[in-house]
Scaffold this motif. Sequence first.
Motif, PDB file in Angstrom:
ATOM      1  N   ILE A 135       0.838  -1.203   0.000  1.00 32.73           N
ATOM      2  CA  ILE A 135       0.000   0.000   0.000  1.00 32.73           C
ATOM      3  C   ILE A 135       0.870   1.249   0.000  1.00 32.73           C
ATOM      4  CG2 ILE A 135      -1.683   1.327   1.349  1.00 32.73           C
ATOM      5  CD1 ILE A 135      -2.786  -1.442   2.304  1.00 32.73           C
ATOM      6  N   GLN A 136       1.893   1.250   0.852  1.00 36.83           N
ATOM      7  CA  GLN A 136       2.793   2.401   0.917  1.00 36.83           C
ATOM      8  C   GLN A 136       3.488   2.633  -0.428  1.00 36.83           C
ATOM      9  OE1 GLN A 136       5.098   1.048   4.283  1.00 36.83           O
ATOM     10  NE2 GLN A 136       4.127   2.536   5.653  1.00 36.83           N
ATOM     11  N   GLN A 137       3.945   1.577  -1.070  1.00 38.38           N
ATOM     12  CA  GLN A 137       4.619   1.721  -2.363  1.00 38.38           C
ATOM     13  C   GLN A 137       3.674   2.322  -3.403  1.00 38.38           C
ATOM     14  OE1 GLN A 137       5.943  -2.333  -2.833  1.00 38.38           O
ATOM     15  NE2 GLN A 137       7.948  -1.891  -1.929  1.00 38.38           N
ATOM     16  N   ALA A 138       2.414   1.897  -3.363  1.00 39.93           N
ATOM     17  CA  ALA A 138       1.428   2.443  -4.302  1.00 39.93           C
ATOM     18  C   ALA A 138       1.149   3.911  -3.999  1.00 39.93           C
ATOM     19  CB  ALA A 138       0.144   1.624  -4.249  1.00 39.93           C
ATOM     20  N   LEU A 139       1.055   4.253  -2.717  1.00 39.33           N
ATOM     21  CA  LEU A 139       0.826   5.650  -2.343  1.00 39.33           C
ATOM     22  C   LEU A 139       2.026   6.528  -2.709  1.00 39.33           C
ATOM     23  CD1 LEU A 139      -0.933   5.105   1.102  1.00 39.33           C
ATOM     24  CD2 LEU A 139      -1.983   6.045  -0.979  1.00 39.33           C
ATOM     25  N   ILE A 140       3.223   5.987  -2.597  1.00 37.97           N
ATOM     26  CA  ILE A 140       4.427   6.707  -3.016  1.00 37.97           C
ATOM     27  C   ILE A 140       4.382   6.933  -4.529  1.00 37.97           C
ATOM     28  CG2 ILE A 140       6.939   6.509  -3.300  1.00 37.97           C
ATOM     29  CD1 ILE A 140       6.877   4.978  -0.528  1.00 37.97           C
ATOM     30  N   ALA A 170      -2.795   8.989   7.002  1.00 35.29           N
ATOM     31  CA  ALA A 170      -3.146  10.299   6.443  1.00 35.29           C
ATOM     32  C   ALA A 170      -3.067  10.289   4.916  1.00 35.29           C
ATOM     33  CB  ALA A 170      -2.229  11.372   7.019  1.00 35.29           C
ATOM     34  N   ALA A 171      -2.053   9.635   4.371  1.00 39.34           N
ATOM     35  CA  ALA A 171      -1.911   9.546   2.918  1.00 39.34           C
ATOM     36  C   ALA A 171      -3.080   8.779   2.307  1.00 39.34           C
ATOM     37  CB  ALA A 171      -0.587   8.876   2.557  1.00 39.34           C
ATOM     38  N   MET A 172      -3.485   7.676   2.945  1.00 42.30           N
ATOM     39  CA  MET A 172      -4.614   6.900   2.440  1.00 42.30           C
ATOM     40  C   MET A 172      -5.908   7.699   2.561  1.00 42.30           C
ATOM     41  SD  MET A 172      -5.806   4.291   0.917  1.00 42.30           S
ATOM     42  CE  MET A 172      -4.743   2.874   0.942  1.00 42.30           C
ATOM     43  N   GLN A 173      -6.084   8.411   3.660  1.00 43.61           N
ATOM     44  CA  GLN A 173      -7.282   9.240   3.815  1.00 43.61           C
ATOM     45  C   GLN A 173      -7.343  10.318   2.731  1.00 43.61           C
ATOM     46  OE1 GLN A 173      -6.881  10.551   7.883  1.00 43.61           O
ATOM     47  NE2 GLN A 173      -8.283   8.975   8.619  1.00 43.61           N
ATOM     48  N   LYS A 174      -6.219  10.952   2.445  1.00 41.09           N
ATOM     49  CA  LYS A 174      -6.165  11.977   1.406  1.00 41.09           C
ATOM     50  C   LYS A 174      -6.475  11.377   0.043  1.00 41.09           C
ATOM     51  CE  LYS A 174      -4.607  15.979  -0.477  1.00 41.09           C
ATOM     52  NZ  LYS A 174      -5.626  16.381  -1.409  1.00 41.09           N
ATOM     53  N   TYR A 175      -5.898  10.212  -0.245  1.00 44.20           N
ATOM     54  CA  TYR A 175      -6.149   9.538  -1.529  1.00 44.20           C
ATOM     55  C   TYR A 175      -7.629   9.233  -1.674  1.00 44.20           C
ATOM     56  CZ  TYR A 175      -5.848   6.175  -5.330  1.00 44.20           C
ATOM     57  OH  TYR A 175      -6.036   5.517  -6.528  1.00 44.20           O
ATOM     58  N   GLN A 176      -8.220   8.676  -0.625  1.00 45.31           N
ATOM     59  CA  GLN A 176      -9.635   8.315  -0.682  1.00 45.31           C
ATOM     60  C   GLN A 176     -10.514   9.565  -0.774  1.00 45.31           C
ATOM     61  OE1 GLN A 176      -9.413   4.001   1.520  1.00 45.31           O
ATOM     62  NE2 GLN A 176     -10.326   5.626   2.665  1.00 45.31           N
TER      63      GLN A 176
END
Length: 106
Positions: free
Chosen positions: A15-20, A39-45
């Motif tokens: 998941i982190q690699q995809a968010l990066i 926080a990164a996942m919340q922002k993406y969503q």
Amino acid sequence: MHGQQAIEPARVTEIQQALIREHYLTTEADGRWDAGTEAAMQKYQADQGWQTKLMPDSRALKKLGLGPDYSSAINAKTGAFADPPPVSSIPPVVAAGFVQGSGVNR
């Protein structure tokens, strides 16, 4: 308690690699579901217009390219989804059986 309680470190790393890759996370992928990753996942969503309370959303995982992998499923390589045969090719006695079995009267 029922259900998944934590995300496995290997999955967190994915998941982190995809968010990066999508420029939502700037730290290294370390396999820890920390405040920055959340926080990164919340922002993406949120940017997709999806919920941000439950983490992570299945739609987000799919869009990040982390959906289910069916490559090893039975018939994954040889299976094909062909169109069903035309109704005119179904013998009348079989079609009548379908209608009777469905309980729908025409």
